[in-house]
Every structure is written in structure tokens, then in C-alpha cells.
Design an enzyme around this catalytic site. Structure first.
Site, PDB file in Angstrom:
ATOM      1  N   ASP A  77       0.817  -1.217   0.000  1.00 21.51           N
ATOM      2  CA  ASP A  77       0.000   0.000   0.000  1.00 21.51           C
ATOM      3  C   ASP A  77       0.847   1.261   0.000  1.00 21.51           C
ATOM      4  O   ASP A  77       2.041   1.236   0.316  1.00 21.51           O
ATOM      5  CB  ASP A  77      -0.958   0.006   1.194  1.00 21.51           C
ATOM      6  CG  ASP A  77      -0.238  -0.041   2.531  1.00 21.51           C
ATOM      7  OD1 ASP A  77       0.781  -0.762   2.642  1.00 21.51           O
ATOM      8  OD2 ASP A  77      -0.675   0.633   3.484  1.00 21.51           O
ATOM      9  N   GLU A 144       0.187  -1.530   5.486  1.00 23.85           N
ATOM     10  CA  GLU A 144       1.246  -1.139   6.412  1.00 23.85           C
ATOM     11  C   GLU A 144       1.014   0.258   6.950  1.00 23.85           C
ATOM     12  O   GLU A 144       1.237   0.538   8.132  1.00 23.85           O
ATOM     13  CB  GLU A 144       2.602  -1.212   5.698  1.00 23.85           C
ATOM     14  CG  GLU A 144       3.803  -0.987   6.619  1.00 23.85           C
ATOM     15  CD  GLU A 144       4.267   0.468   6.675  1.00 23.85           C
ATOM     16  OE1 GLU A 144       5.149   0.777   7.476  1.00 23.85           O
ATOM     17  OE2 GLU A 144       3.725   1.309   5.911  1.00 23.85           O
TER      18      GLU A 144
END
Length: 485
Positions: A77, A144
Site C-alpha cells: 500500500d 502497512e
């Protein structure tokens, strides 16, 4: 020149492809599909777990089958931040990259080099038939940036390696062996709507043009916080005149220093000249305070249409006082590692709905678990005094430095051999997934490396082109040296 034409071609080609795949946090479906397609095209074994993490496995170079298994780790991400005047849908639109001298940047949005360039290096290692290495596992984790969800919920048996190279650092010539832990603290104010007075003039005051940045890696730079600047202005006004606060919004993500904020407020029409004069004085003072730090700071006020409702006076006063006085920035420096921020807090975002809630998001970090909990407690107590309802996230652990790490020593030797200088061995104030990996497998030996990036988590994010080649060469030599152990 397009970025896919840069060298090393395998790394930049993969990064170029990644920038074209939408992947904001909690929306990694498309990048996961890309990764699985990549594995299929290159005949690489791949699997996923229940939260969506992906692992790919590549056999060792012939003759190195007995070498230790190495895990290359990056997260899928990216932080989705854009300038307010930019039209961009992070769920649909590709990142528009361009080259500016030695830097790769994006047009008005975050670049996603955090951690797209780490993903690209891992994919290049999987695809390159020339590099020498032992058995490889490439782990790509989800979410994350908002909660470390992938690392925390990593499926059992997904990785087998006892050596892990995290590819999520942002400074060439530095090898990281520790990071801060973190926790989020959220304060919710409940307000009542009151009708806006008829004899008031209404104004929108806004701050734009701030640098913002990563709430861990950039917190020590003393950059302005847009929420604090607006709250300070309104608090000062409330001490001079009777005002009504109608709305307040600023910042976006908990791990980004807020770059923009705005508020709408009303003041009796007889004070319109005084408020204009005071804003000019305030803007001059702020520009002087942040001279050399915030070169593009803009503080503006404009006439606004009369809103139907305002926030009730009691709650608005509590909100403004709380935002103005809330702790933000570096709380303490490490006594063990020179120059390392030990503990900090970020007043990240203020968002309100039209019914009854104003949500204030903050995040705290520390390399000491007790200090992390202490500053989170201080922030909780601060907003409790203002009458807010306060809650905390589960948080995540730090990664305690291991100065006897074997992979650290190999990485240090490899860098010096390649470039003729010793790299710095450091800990980072930002959060990395390594702490969570360590709680699941205390035997892991880890380092974190990466090329030079600046202004991550902001639309000014940029990636230094020459350091990508150094990053790639360093990674390849580390893998080779580990396979010779």
C-alpha cells in the site's frame, strides 16, 4: 525520458508498472492481482494468506541451495495524499510520474516510492537470472500505512527464512537495525448545532502550501502543522471578539503531518476591518516564525456565505482550546543513539460531520514502549480535560537494535566494498513492520535498507535516481555474500 528507461532497467520497469496500479491503504486488490500475475508470467511460486499478504519463492542459484533462506520484504500500500487543487482518484487513477533533474516526482500527489521502490527491487531480484543468491522468499504485506495489518496478521507458514531484509527505508548509506513503536489516539467531540447569528459576517480562513511529510521521519524538522496554525488564529480571535465557529477541518492521515486546514467562523459585522488587519499581522508573524522552513506557506481569509448552523459555543471553545494546546512534535531525543528522536506525537487530522461529531486523530511514536504509552496517556488526558471521548488503537511494537546482527555486518561490509565508505548504522523513528515480525519469530535477523527519498507521505514525495542503482547493487551483493556464508 520515462522512468522505465532509467537504469537498472528491471527495477525501474517494475516501479513504473507499480505506479500505474491504484493501491491506497486498505485497497490493495489491484496490486495483489498485479503481483500474482507477475509470479505467473515468471513461473514463480506464489501464495496468499487470509488478509491478502503475498509470498513468492525463488530457488537458489545452482550450487547455493544450502545457503540460508532470505526474506525480501516490502508493503503493497501507499499513502494517498494530494494537493487540494488536484483532481485524482487514488482508487482508479495511475500516479503521474515525471523526472526533475536527479529526482522522480509525481504530479500533485504522493509518488508511492514508499514502498513501491522496495516492491520493485524485490520483483527485480525474483526476475533477474544473473544475480547470485540462496533460496529467496519475497513477502509483500497489506495495509502497512494504516495499522500494520498485514504484518500483524501474517499467516502461519508464509515465510520460512530466518534472515529478513526490509526494503522500506529512505536513506542511501544508512542501514537501519531498529525502529519506533507507535499507537494512535482518537478524540471525539460531540456538539450541538446552533443557528448562525444574522448580524455576523462569515469568513473562511485556510492554511495551504505546507511541506507536511512523514510523522515519524520528518517530525524533527520543525515543520508547521496546519491544524495548529488555524487553531491558534481562532483562539487569539476568540480572546479579542465574540466569534462563532461553524466548521473546522484539517489534515488527512494519522502518519502525515497536516499540510492544509481550514475553518469557517463568524464575527460581528462591526469587526470586519479589525479581523482583516489582525489576519495580516498573524500571517506575517507565522511567516517569520517558519522562515526557511516553510517557503510556500499561505494563510488566507475570504468572505464566506452564512452557514445555516454553527457549532455550539461551549463545544467550539473546548475544541479550539484543545487543538491549540495539544502537544505536537518531538517530545524527547534518544540518550543512546545520537540524533534519534525517541518520542513524538502528531496532531494529524480534524474531521467533522454535519450531525454531531468532530473527530481528532493523533499518533504517538517511541523507541521505548513505556514512553510510547506515557505520551499516549498524556494526549488522552489532554483531550479528556476538554470533554472529548478518547480511545486508542492497539498499537504496534518497536524493533530493538541488535548490534551483534550478522546480516547487519554483511550489509555493512557489502556497502563499503561497493562504494568505499562505511554506511551509518542507525535506528529510525518511523514505524517498520520488523517489530511485529520479531514478535512472531524472535530468531529473525533483520536489517532495513532503501534508496534516498524525501517528503514521503506528502505530494512533494521524491525519489533520488542515482541512489536506486546503489540500492540495487547493495542488495545484490548482500544476497551473494549471505549465500556464501
Amino acid at each position: 525520458m520515462d522512468i522505465k528507461d532509467l537504469q537498472p532497467a528491471l527495477v525501474w520497469g517494475a516501479f513504473d508498472a507499480i505506479t500505474k496500479v491504484p493501491r491506497p491503504s486498505k485497497h490493495e486488490e489491484k496490486i495483489r492481482e498485479y503481483l500474482l500475475d507477475f509470479a505467473k508470467q515468471h513461473s514463480i511460486e506464489a501464495k496468499t494468506d487470509k488478509v491478502g499478504n503475498v509470498v513468492m519463492k525463488k530457488p537458489a542459484t545452482p550450487g547455493r541451495e544450502n545457503a540460508p533462506v532470505v526474506v525480501l520484504q516490502a508493503h503493497m500500500d501507499m499513502v494517498a495524499e494530494k494537493n487540494s487543487d488536484v483532481e485524482h482518484d487514488f482508487l482508479k487513477d495511475p500516479i503521474e510520474t515525471f523526472i526533475d533533474g536527479d529526482w522522480v516526482k509525481a504530479k500533485g500527489t504522493t509518488l508511492g516510492a514508499d514502498n513501491g521502490i522496495g516492491m520493485a527491487a524485490a520483483l527485480a531480484a525474483l526476475a533477474d537470472a544473473e544475480i547470485e543468491h540462496g533460496p529467496l522468499e519475497a513477502l509483500f504485506t497489506v495495509n502497512e500505512e494504516i495499522g500494520l495489518e498485514g504484518a500483524e496478521n501474517l499467516g502461519e507458514g508464509m515465510i520460512s527464512g530466518k534472515i529478513l531484509i526490509n526494503l522500506d527505508s529512505e536513506d542511501d548509506g544508512e542501514i537501519f537495525i531498529g525502529c519506533a513503536g507507535g499507537i494512535d489516539t482518537t478524540a471525539i467531540f460531540t456538539y450541538k448545532r446552533s443557528f448562525s447569528p444574522d448580524n455576523f459576517n462569515y469568513y473562511k480562513v485556510k492554511v495551504t502550501g505546507l511541506l507536511g511529510g512523514h510523522s515519524g521521519g520528518d517530525i524533527h524538522l520543525g515543520r508547521a502543522n496546519a491544524n495548529k496554525l488555524i487553531a491558534r488564529f481562532i483562539w487569539n480571535c476568540s480572546n479579542k471578539w465574540n466569534i462563532e465557529v461553524c466548521s473546522f477541518k484539517g489534515g488527512n492521515l494519522r502518519n502525515a503531518i497536516p499540510r492544509e486546514a481550514e475553518a469557517i467562523f463568524g464575527i460581528n459585522e462591526r469587526h470586519r476591518e479589525e479581523i482583516a488587519k489582525y489576519l495580516h499581522e498573524y500571517a506575517e508573524a507565522i511567516r517569520n516564525e517558519f522562515k526557511g522552513v516553510e517557503p510556500s506557506l499561505k494563510l488566507e481569509i475570504e468572505k464566506a456565505d452564512k452557514p445555516e448552523y454553527c457549532i455550539d459555543s461551549e463545544t467550539s471553545l473546548k475544541l479550539i482550546r484543545a487543538l491549540y494546546s495539544a502537544p505536537h512534535g518531538v517530545i524527547s531525543m534518544s540518550r543512546e543513539i545520537e540524533g534519534l528522536v525517541e518520542t513524538s506525537t502528531n496532531l494529524a487530522a480534524v474531521k467533522m460531520d454535519e450531525e454531531s461529531k468532530i473527530v481528532v486523530t493523533t499518533s504517538q511514536r517511541s523507541s521505548l514502549e513505556s514512553r510510547k504509552n506515557d505520551i499516549a496517556g498524556q494526549v488522552e488526558a489532554h483531550f479528556q480535560l476538554a470533554g472529548a471521548e478518547v480511545s486508542h488503537s492497539d498499537g504496534y511494537p518497536g524493533w530493538a537494535p541488535n548490534v551483534e546482527s550478522k546480516v547487519m555486518k554483511i550489509s555493512e561490509e557489502a556497502y563499503e566494498e561497493l562504494f568505499g565508505v562505511k554506511p551509518k548504522i542507525k535506528a529510525i523513528h518511523a514505524g517498520l513492520e520488523c517489530g511485529l515480525f520479531l514478535t512472531k519469530n524472535p530468531e529473525l535477523d533483520m536489517v532495513s535498507i532503501g534508496p534516498t527519498m524525501r517528503d514521503v507521505h506528502s505530494p512533494d514525495e521524491k525519489l533520488l535516481i542515482p541512489t536506486v542503482d546503489k540500492f540495487w547493487k547493495h542488495l545484490c551483493l548482500i544476497l551473494k555474500k549471505i549465500s556464501e556464508v
